[in-house]
Design an enzyme around this catalytic site. Structure first.
Site, PDB file in Angstrom:
ATOM      1  CB  SER A 142      32.152  41.980  47.654  1.00 23.21           C
ATOM      2  OG  SER A 142      32.906  42.928  48.389  1.00 23.21           O
ATOM      3  N   GLY A 179      30.168  50.006  44.167  1.00 25.54           N
ATOM      4  CA  GLY A 179      31.538  49.916  44.644  1.00 25.54           C
ATOM      5  C   GLY A 179      31.831  48.586  45.299  1.00 25.54           C
ATOM      6  CB  CYS A 180      32.173  47.700  48.847  1.00 26.03           C
ATOM      7  SG  CYS A 180      33.397  48.995  49.198  1.00 26.03           S
ATOM      8  CB  ILE A 181      27.575  45.653  46.484  1.00 26.55           C
ATOM      9  CG1 ILE A 181      27.109  46.093  47.872  1.00 26.55           C
ATOM     10  CG2 ILE A 181      26.699  44.506  45.965  1.00 26.55           C
ATOM     11  CD1 ILE A 181      27.163  45.021  48.935  1.00 26.55           C
TER      12      ILE A 181
END
Length: 213
Positions: free
Chosen positions: A158, A153-155
């Site tokens: 980003s 998700g966020c990794i």
């Protein structure tokens, strides 16, 4: 031949070039919140528990080296969560991420110290609708080292945005985690192939020491 081996063979010579570290890195600690490490919590992910343990040493070294450290968390405004837009409709579990909820607090082992930058976000990427890119550019950063959660998700979001903002993107394998090994490994494979370098914690720490002089 396994599926993983087939994918590597298929990608070889086309994807997977190395980008390496530049001259000035920053460590981005993404969403190390207790909701991911508290057994029984909806977001609980054993892989994140392991990542916190590994990331604590990476964070300590970055501080000793004088590396810029930026932490992110997720914060929403109840009761309507309008700032979460469509994402909180897709993933209502994220509504736990409100001020005062213990699950939204930073994990103690990797919590920010006084003076370290903390950016709150509402979506997966640490760059989306935040001041992160201008902050890093203003500090002369050319390399973003990623630790945190979740890998899928966020990794991943980003990492893609870091590359698109012109930063060399480094993901530290042992310092990121997910709730299941399948999405974890699949997304590390994709990131390493197309968007940045996935490196070991040992290699990342060696590079931080070297660049600190």
């Amino acid at each position: 031949m396994s599926d993983a081996q087939s994918a590597r063979d298929n990608y070889q010579g086309v994807w997977g070039q190395r980008i390496g570290f530049g001259r000035k890195p920053a460590l981005l600690m993404i969403d190390f919140m207790q909701g991911y490490t508290t057994p029984g919590a909806p977001l609980y992910a054993p892989g994140v528990v392991a990542a916190v343990e590994q990331a604590a040493g990476l964070l300590a070294l970055a501080r000793d080296c004088g590396t810029l450290v930026v932490h992110t968390n997720i914060r929403y405004q109840p009761p309507h969560f309008a700032d979460g837009g469509v994402w909180v409709r897709k993933a209502p579990v994220m509504k736990d991420m409100v001020e005062g909820n213990p699950l939204a607090a930073f994990c103690e082992a990797v919590a920010p110290q006084a003076g370290e930058v903390v950016l709150s976000k509402q979506y997966a990427s640490a760059f989306f609708a935040t001041s992160l890119a201008p902050l890093l550019h203003a500090q002369g950063v050319d390399t973003v080292v990623l630790a945190g959660c979740s890998t899928s998700g966020c990794i991943r979001a980003s990492a893609v945005d870091a590359m698109q903002h012109g930063f060399r993107t480094i993901v530290v394998r042992e310092c990121v985690g997910d709730r299941h090994s399948d999405p974890h490994e699949a997304n590390l494979f994709d990131i390493d192939s197309k968007y940045g370098d996935v490196v070991t914690r040992q290699d990342a720490m060696q590079q931080l020491r070297h660049l600190a002089g």
